[in-house]
Motif scaffolding. Structure first.
Motif, PDB file in Angstrom:
ATOM      1  N   MET A   3       0.835  -1.194   0.000  1.00  0.00           N
ATOM      2  CA  MET A   3       0.000   0.000   0.000  1.00  0.00           C
ATOM      3  C   MET A   3       0.873   1.248   0.000  1.00  0.00           C
ATOM      4  O   MET A   3       1.923   1.265   0.619  1.00  0.00           O
ATOM      5  CB  MET A   3      -0.877   0.044   1.262  1.00  0.00           C
ATOM      6  CG  MET A   3      -2.229  -0.583   1.059  1.00  0.00           C
ATOM      7  SD  MET A   3      -3.302  -0.158   2.414  1.00  0.00           S
ATOM      8  CE  MET A   3      -4.612  -1.352   2.174  1.00  0.00           C
ATOM      9  N   VAL A   4       0.381   2.267  -0.720  1.00  0.00           N
ATOM     10  CA  VAL A   4       1.066   3.568  -0.717  1.00  0.00           C
ATOM     11  C   VAL A   4       0.039   4.634  -0.346  1.00  0.00           C
ATOM     12  O   VAL A   4      -1.063   4.653  -0.909  1.00  0.00           O
ATOM     13  CB  VAL A   4       1.669   3.896  -2.102  1.00  0.00           C
ATOM     14  CG1 VAL A   4       2.337   5.276  -2.086  1.00  0.00           C
ATOM     15  CG2 VAL A   4       2.666   2.828  -2.531  1.00  0.00           C
ATOM     16  N   TRP A   5       0.390   5.449   0.647  1.00  0.00           N
ATOM     17  CA  TRP A   5      -0.473   6.594   0.981  1.00  0.00           C
ATOM     18  C   TRP A   5       0.231   7.869   0.541  1.00  0.00           C
ATOM     19  O   TRP A   5       1.445   8.008   0.734  1.00  0.00           O
ATOM     20  CB  TRP A   5      -0.730   6.693   2.479  1.00  0.00           C
ATOM     21  CG  TRP A   5      -1.612   5.630   3.013  1.00  0.00           C
ATOM     22  CD1 TRP A   5      -2.976   5.644   3.086  1.00  0.00           C
ATOM     23  CD2 TRP A   5      -1.198   4.391   3.585  1.00  0.00           C
ATOM     24  NE1 TRP A   5      -3.447   4.489   3.652  1.00  0.00           N
ATOM     25  CE2 TRP A   5      -2.377   3.700   3.979  1.00  0.00           C
ATOM     26  CE3 TRP A   5       0.040   3.761   3.794  1.00  0.00           C
ATOM     27  CZ2 TRP A   5      -2.347   2.446   4.567  1.00  0.00           C
ATOM     28  CZ3 TRP A   5       0.073   2.523   4.394  1.00  0.00           C
ATOM     29  CH2 TRP A   5      -1.115   1.863   4.768  1.00  0.00           C
ATOM     30  N   VAL A   6      -0.523   8.758  -0.042  1.00  0.00           N
ATOM     31  CA  VAL A   6       0.033  10.054  -0.438  1.00  0.00           C
ATOM     32  C   VAL A   6      -0.845  11.147   0.154  1.00  0.00           C
ATOM     33  O   VAL A   6      -2.077  11.089   0.039  1.00  0.00           O
ATOM     34  CB  VAL A   6       0.066  10.187  -1.980  1.00  0.00           C
ATOM     35  CG1 VAL A   6       0.447  11.623  -2.391  1.00  0.00           C
ATOM     36  CG2 VAL A   6       1.053   9.188  -2.582  1.00  0.00           C
ATOM     37  N   ASP A   7      -0.211  12.136   0.799  1.00  0.00           N
ATOM     38  CA  ASP A   7      -0.950  13.330   1.219  1.00  0.00           C
ATOM     39  C   ASP A   7      -0.883  14.329   0.077  1.00  0.00           C
ATOM     40  O   ASP A   7       0.204  14.772  -0.301  1.00  0.00           O
ATOM     41  CB  ASP A   7      -0.331  13.941   2.481  1.00  0.00           C
ATOM     42  CG  ASP A   7      -0.748  13.212   3.740  1.00  0.00           C
ATOM     43  OD1 ASP A   7      -1.604  12.314   3.650  1.00  0.00           O
ATOM     44  OD2 ASP A   7      -0.209  13.535   4.817  1.00  0.00           O
ATOM     45  N   LEU A   8      -2.049  14.668  -0.480  1.00  0.00           N
ATOM     46  CA  LEU A   8      -2.106  15.608  -1.592  1.00  0.00           C
ATOM     47  C   LEU A   8      -2.553  16.971  -1.054  1.00  0.00           C
ATOM     48  O   LEU A   8      -3.555  17.073  -0.349  1.00  0.00           O
ATOM     49  CB  LEU A   8      -3.089  15.108  -2.653  1.00  0.00           C
ATOM     50  CG  LEU A   8      -3.084  15.913  -3.959  1.00  0.00           C
ATOM     51  CD1 LEU A   8      -1.766  15.719  -4.699  1.00  0.00           C
ATOM     52  CD2 LEU A   8      -4.258  15.494  -4.851  1.00  0.00           C
ATOM     53  N   ARG A   9      -1.785  18.028  -1.412  1.00  0.00           N
ATOM     54  CA  ARG A   9      -2.012  19.353  -0.800  1.00  0.00           C
ATOM     55  C   ARG A   9      -2.351  20.397  -1.860  1.00  0.00           C
ATOM     56  O   ARG A   9      -1.759  20.406  -2.944  1.00  0.00           O
ATOM     57  CB  ARG A   9      -0.727  19.788  -0.086  1.00  0.00           C
ATOM     58  CG  ARG A   9      -0.864  21.063   0.755  1.00  0.00           C
ATOM     59  CD  ARG A   9       0.506  21.642   1.095  1.00  0.00           C
ATOM     60  NE  ARG A   9       1.148  22.148  -0.095  1.00  0.00           N
ATOM     61  CZ  ARG A   9       2.370  21.817  -0.495  1.00  0.00           C
ATOM     62  NH1 ARG A   9       3.107  20.963   0.192  1.00  0.00           N
ATOM     63  NH2 ARG A   9       2.870  22.341  -1.592  1.00  0.00           N
ATOM     64  N   ASP A  10      -3.290  21.255  -1.572  1.00  0.00           N
ATOM     65  CA  ASP A  10      -3.454  22.490  -2.336  1.00  0.00           C
ATOM     66  C   ASP A  10      -3.747  23.611  -1.355  1.00  0.00           C
ATOM     67  O   ASP A  10      -3.602  23.416  -0.139  1.00  0.00           O
ATOM     68  CB  ASP A  10      -4.522  22.351  -3.439  1.00  0.00           C
ATOM     69  CG  ASP A  10      -5.928  22.175  -2.898  1.00  0.00           C
ATOM     70  OD1 ASP A  10      -6.129  22.354  -1.669  1.00  0.00           O
ATOM     71  OD2 ASP A  10      -6.832  21.861  -3.688  1.00  0.00           O
ATOM     72  N   ARG A  11      -4.154  24.787  -1.874  1.00  0.00           N
ATOM     73  CA  ARG A  11      -4.363  25.934  -0.973  1.00  0.00           C
ATOM     74  C   ARG A  11      -5.409  25.658   0.093  1.00  0.00           C
ATOM     75  O   ARG A  11      -5.365  26.213   1.189  1.00  0.00           O
ATOM     76  CB  ARG A  11      -4.824  27.157  -1.796  1.00  0.00           C
ATOM     77  CG  ARG A  11      -4.843  28.445  -1.015  1.00  0.00           C
ATOM     78  CD  ARG A  11      -5.392  29.604  -1.856  1.00  0.00           C
ATOM     79  NE  ARG A  11      -6.736  29.984  -1.463  1.00  0.00           N
ATOM     80  CZ  ARG A  11      -7.554  30.734  -2.188  1.00  0.00           C
ATOM     81  NH1 ARG A  11      -7.161  31.177  -3.376  1.00  0.00           N
ATOM     82  NH2 ARG A  11      -8.749  31.049  -1.753  1.00  0.00           N
ATOM     83  N   TYR A  12      -6.334  24.739  -0.235  1.00  0.00           N
ATOM     84  CA  TYR A  12      -7.509  24.578   0.616  1.00  0.00           C
ATOM     85  C   TYR A  12      -7.363  23.468   1.654  1.00  0.00           C
ATOM     86  O   TYR A  12      -8.193  23.365   2.543  1.00  0.00           O
ATOM     87  CB  TYR A  12      -8.729  24.327  -0.268  1.00  0.00           C
ATOM     88  CG  TYR A  12      -8.796  25.315  -1.415  1.00  0.00           C
ATOM     89  CD1 TYR A  12      -9.365  26.562  -1.234  1.00  0.00           C
ATOM     90  CD2 TYR A  12      -8.233  25.018  -2.658  1.00  0.00           C
ATOM     91  CE1 TYR A  12      -9.393  27.491  -2.264  1.00  0.00           C
ATOM     92  CE2 TYR A  12      -8.263  25.936  -3.699  1.00  0.00           C
ATOM     93  CZ  TYR A  12      -8.838  27.168  -3.501  1.00  0.00           C
ATOM     94  OH  TYR A  12      -8.848  28.091  -4.510  1.00  0.00           O
ATOM     95  N   GLY A  13      -6.347  22.633   1.519  1.00  0.00           N
ATOM     96  CA  GLY A  13      -6.203  21.572   2.502  1.00  0.00           C
ATOM     97  C   GLY A  13      -5.398  20.396   1.986  1.00  0.00           C
ATOM     98  O   GLY A  13      -4.682  20.498   0.988  1.00  0.00           O
ATOM     99  N   ILE A  14      -5.549  19.286   2.717  1.00  0.00           N
ATOM    100  CA  ILE A  14      -4.826  18.061   2.379  1.00  0.00           C
ATOM    101  C   ILE A  14      -5.828  16.917   2.299  1.00  0.00           C
ATOM    102  O   ILE A  14      -6.716  16.806   3.144  1.00  0.00           O
ATOM    103  CB  ILE A  14      -3.741  17.765   3.448  1.00  0.00           C
ATOM    104  CG1 ILE A  14      -2.549  18.700   3.236  1.00  0.00           C
ATOM    105  CG2 ILE A  14      -3.332  16.307   3.431  1.00  0.00           C
ATOM    106  CD1 ILE A  14      -1.404  18.472   4.178  1.00  0.00           C
ATOM    107  N   THR A  15      -5.692  16.096   1.274  1.00  0.00           N
ATOM    108  CA  THR A  15      -6.533  14.912   1.153  1.00  0.00           C
ATOM    109  C   THR A  15      -5.624  13.692   1.013  1.00  0.00           C
ATOM    110  O   THR A  15      -4.634  13.724   0.282  1.00  0.00           O
ATOM    111  CB  THR A  15      -7.467  15.015  -0.075  1.00  0.00           C
ATOM    112  OG1 THR A  15      -8.310  16.156   0.087  1.00  0.00           O
ATOM    113  CG2 THR A  15      -8.329  13.771  -0.227  1.00  0.00           C
ATOM    114  N   GLN A  16      -5.977  12.612   1.738  1.00  0.00           N
ATOM    115  CA  GLN A  16      -5.157  11.400   1.656  1.00  0.00           C
ATOM    116  C   GLN A  16      -5.569  10.557   0.465  1.00  0.00           C
ATOM    117  O   GLN A  16      -6.748  10.302   0.251  1.00  0.00           O
ATOM    118  CB  GLN A  16      -5.295  10.602   2.956  1.00  0.00           C
ATOM    119  CG  GLN A  16      -4.440   9.342   2.952  1.00  0.00           C
ATOM    120  CD  GLN A  16      -4.295   8.761   4.342  1.00  0.00           C
ATOM    121  OE1 GLN A  16      -3.664   9.329   5.234  1.00  0.00           O
ATOM    122  NE2 GLN A  16      -4.901   7.592   4.529  1.00  0.00           N
TER     123      GLN A  16
END
Lengths: 584, 584
Positions: free
Chosen positions: B34-47
């Protein structure tokens, strides 16, 4: 307390109230036993009355001495006006004055403070603080404020963030000429004032700000044409993770919001037109589509006859002037003179009358029969009663000439209605344009504009044919905004710089920070910038921007009110490590 | 379309929705299956989750190669998260990824993109576009936007009009040093960048605009101290037909609105204090009144004993440090060293412990008995358990020294709480201040500030005693705004220029347009200007302004990201009729 109310506020409901007002004396009417004064402030005009029977004698005498533009404070009672004035909001009442204080006297102003003033342009600019007292200028500035507020309100509601970018930046040789600012602390070095915040807004996208805007002053040290200012204001915008479609929709939304809120006009979905079509149909990349008069290309129907002027031309193109057959021969001759003026530059004009009986009468009847001319009418969309005007020559030149004629005729025919709004997106601009002076290609928009997908290869073979992800928003024949989807990878940017004649070293020296930034995770992004001065003028139904700028400069770039620019002290020059090197 | 949602938007209610997200890779955790990535933009982070069983193998392999700050686009299904994260808004869900596009790769950033970064100040400024990705900077810029929007909203609702004044104006020798801009079209002449729009806003009042504001960049070419910028932003305001009371009420309203809307804090009516009182009680014209520690003047009770240090001093003054008696001898010695640092400049410090049993123990017990010291306690408001610190010497110097000590101790004692707001109007500033360097009086505020009514005569006899209609708004020990009621008649203005050492010719050359304007009906007017950078920092609970400026300059006035200022081409210099004159 200088006032209890403004001069635009009192109504019949205030009758019998005691009030204090302050303002400027607009007008004095002295009938001996009675004196009326129109008192003016930003909000309106209120009539004051001084009356032998009811006003203390000393005050009466003072009132008789009031001059135009004196600043006064009065206290008195709101009374019903004998002869009401329905043209002003306070027209039902007047103030019976009990107390009068002259706050400041005024010399006779150098021009009248009226809607229609007797002051010329230069005089009005020298005394701009007096010009601003006039409704046309004052209202334009208030109007500008409202437009700017609505822009901010709308973009903020769409999650845009206004970010201030720096004014003291770095000079770049690309584009227009920079204004520079010598640095005292960094000897022999200069800042530049921004021509636009272009690179900073792109860096904000790299920085993840996602949606940026700024209403911001920009600077260009260009030889000034009429209605150009060395400092001007942009609504500068940029978005990340967008394609052209996203930008067009977002800023169509903004423009529609402004037309609705400011002008009370609902506009349908904005039409879109390619740059090539705009040039073909209107000879212009910012066509005014409030009216028709589209170009009809006549090569197929007008060439290969015996008329050599047309045969040797790259393009033969005409327009139908609605109702133009009513023009006398003399009027048509004047029109021909008009297109031959150096500002337009045509060598001549062929015309063809479309008579009410369906027949044609042209200036080249020797070469063309009625059937030929009917084809001209078909190509230009002419109807009986119209006049067909035809120009010929080099494609680019003749399009520009016919476009000028089209605009001039539309103006004369009253087709350019200031209360009608016809927005248009022009898309698919060329990426590059050939510059005759330097004999090389320049970026048509700017060097950060991306080519259309799949056209990068074409740069090597037919650079002039490459189309860009670039678009302009046109309103009533004026470009009010323009932008593009940007290049967001270092390799493509390097290819672009190469094609624009930068060596890798020059590109690095000028834009190294941007190319560096592209290596650290740049998102796809694009934007647009609106010229606020122009936008406000057009929404306000005006052609010139000057009244919408509080303190404009003249055509020599001078502020004649404060007398700037001006020489500076030797001491200042020395501190800046500079010598003035006057041409001998 | 690059995204259907932002990275801060998805909730449990979106479970089973197919979504597309774009953003930056904040973090990758690879457990093989399994690979988890935290994806970020101006509005927040989504896993994001990539999982051997459910994710296509090619995508899985790509995911394993993702690096920090890569820009990616993913499509997938919103699923419930096994271990929820209550600390982030999207913590209930994650995205099971089906499609992955790498939009742009990223080199390893030179510092970590985390709230607590490992990057130093210079590195962060060089890569400011990366620094802006960090929450502390990004949030500060968003916060600044909100403050500016609220300022505009409030002032517009109060009928203020935002008017843009020019940036290319005229250099004046008064005040700070100007940045200048050489004019190409007007040989040997220079524009100046505005230090403030002062004269223009006054001219707008003469022009009848009545209520003006502008959020505007200003420029000062001063040797930079820490936390000063060569370009800074003002909220510049002016009103006509007002007295000081009107201005104070209006801008107390604005400040209260900001504290309410931005900070959610209700503040009572702002206290007012004269300049003289502020200096006497706090040694400072911008006292922090979030805490007490008011000065107690001890001349009456400490002089005329045998202690010559005090006897020869112009002022003996002390403060009570709450709970300070707990300090060890060593700590007190350190405090004495602190006040003797060159930045503070005291020659020494006398102290007196106020013991819990009511007795005193001072460093000058040889000269003062318990009764004497009790009077010190009374004058400084000391209570049992406190420490009284006493400085002496020249009045102005010793007040500044004790003020520095008061602020330092308050900081150490945690009395300067960033979420507590204590605004204060300081009024009745002196009109003039003596300048040691030039040995003449300067305008303390600026040369357009009016003296208090009836004090014009005093200018001839005791210029230093004349008080002005000038006021500062102080918040938590910082001057956030300052202004004055202006002179509005030519005669008074001429007297002021005379006292400031201008010949009538110099005054006319520099400010002729303003003095002319005063002859055409100038209304009474006054205004205020707020430093936006500082105001935003204080509302944001911060001491330094730098994170609230998108692209700040360093202490040498350089933008180290774009490397400005920089030399310009010889061609550019020639066009500007300039030669660089480097010091040898």
């Amino acid at each position: 307390m200088y006032r209890s109310h403004t001069c635009g506020e009192l109504r019949a409901s205030h009758i019998n109230t005691e009030v204090t007002l302050s303002g400027w004396v607009q007008k004095v009417r002295d009938k001996g036993f009675m004196v009326w004064v129109d008192l003016r402030d930003r909000y309106g005009i209120t009539q004051l009355i001084f009356d032998e029977e009811r006003t203390p004698k000393a005050i009466m005498q003072q009132a008789e001495k009031l001059g135009r533009e004196f600043v006064i404070q009065v206290t008195g009672t709101v009374i019903e006006r004998a002869s009401k004035n329905p043209n002003i909001s306070t027209g039902d009442i007047e103030i019976l004055v009990k107390e009068l204080t002259i706050l400041n006297e005024a010399k006779l102003p150098p021009f009248t403070i009226e809607d229609d003033t007797d002051g010329g342009d230069e005089l009005r600019m020298k005394y701009r603080y007096l010009d601003i007292r006039r409704n046309p200028v004052k209202n334009s500035l208030v109007f500008r404020h409202k437009v700017a507020q609505e822009v901010r309100r709308y973009l903020s509601s769409e999650e845009f963030i206004e970010v201030e970018t720096p004014y003291l930046i770095k000079s770049t040789p690309e584009g227009a000429r920079d204004f520079v600012v010598p640095s005292r602390m960094n000897e022999g070095q200069f800042y530049a004032l921004p021509q636009s915040p272009q690179t900073f807004k792109q860096l904000l996208m790299v920085g993840g700000m996602d949606k940026y805007f700024q209403i911001v002053k920009c600077f260009r040290d260009e030889d000034l044409r009429a209605d150009r200012q060395p400092e001007f204001t942009q609504i500068d915008c940029e978005m990340a993770f967008v394609e052209q479609e996203d930008i067009l929709n977002t800023f169509e939304g903004l423009t529609r919001h402004l037309l609705k809120e400011i002008n009370g006009v609902d506009v349908a979905e904005f039409p879109r037109m390619t740059y090539d079509d705009a040039m073909r149909k209107y000879g212009n990349d910012k066509p005014d589509i409030r009216f028709g008069m589209e170009f009809g290309e006549l090569n197929a129907v007008a060439q290969h006859k015996d008329f050599n002027v047309f045969n040797s031309a790259e393009l033969v193109v005409g327009i139908a002037v609605p109702g133009g057959n009513s023009y006398s021969r003399k009027e048509i001759d004047k029109l021909i003179d008009w297109v031959k003026r150096p500002q337009v530059g045509a060598l001549g004009m062929v015309y063809c009358r479309y008579n009410d009986d369906g027949s044609f009468k042209s200036s080249v009847d020797k070469f063309y029969n009625q059937d030929d001319l009917a084809k001209w009418a078909e190509a230009t969309g002419a109807k009986a009663g119209d006049l067909i005007c035809v120009l010929s020559g080099d494609k680019n030149k003749v399009r520009a000439q016919l476009s000028a004629l089209r605009m001039e005729l539309a103006e004369r025919l009253g087709l350019r209605k200031s209360n009608e709004f016809a927005p248009l997106w022009v898309v698919d601009f060329p990426l590059l344009e050939w510059d005759e002076d330097t004999e090389r290609y320049h970026a048509m928009h700017h060097p950060f504009t991306s080519p259309k997908p799949g056209q990068l290869e074409l740069l090597n073979t037919n650079p002039g044919d490459v189309k860009a992800n670039a678009y302009d928003l046109v309103l009533n024949g004026n470009e009010i905004g323009g932008g593009s989807i940007r290049i967001f990878d270092k390799d493509t940017q390097a290819i672009m710089f190469d094609h624009l004649g930068f060596t890798p070293e020059e590109a690095k020296a000028q834009f190294g920070f941007l190319m560096d930034a592209f290596e650290y995770g740049a998102p796809p992004h694009g934007g647009i910038a609106f010229g606020l001065d122009r936008l406000v003028a057009i929404l306000g139904g005006q052609e010139t921007i000057r009244d919408f700028i509080a303190f404009p400069k003249n055509n020599a770039g001078r502020d004649i009110m404060i007398d700037a620019p001006a020489p500076i002290d030797d001491e200042q020059l020395k501190e800046l490590h500079l010598k003035v090197n006057m041409p001998s």
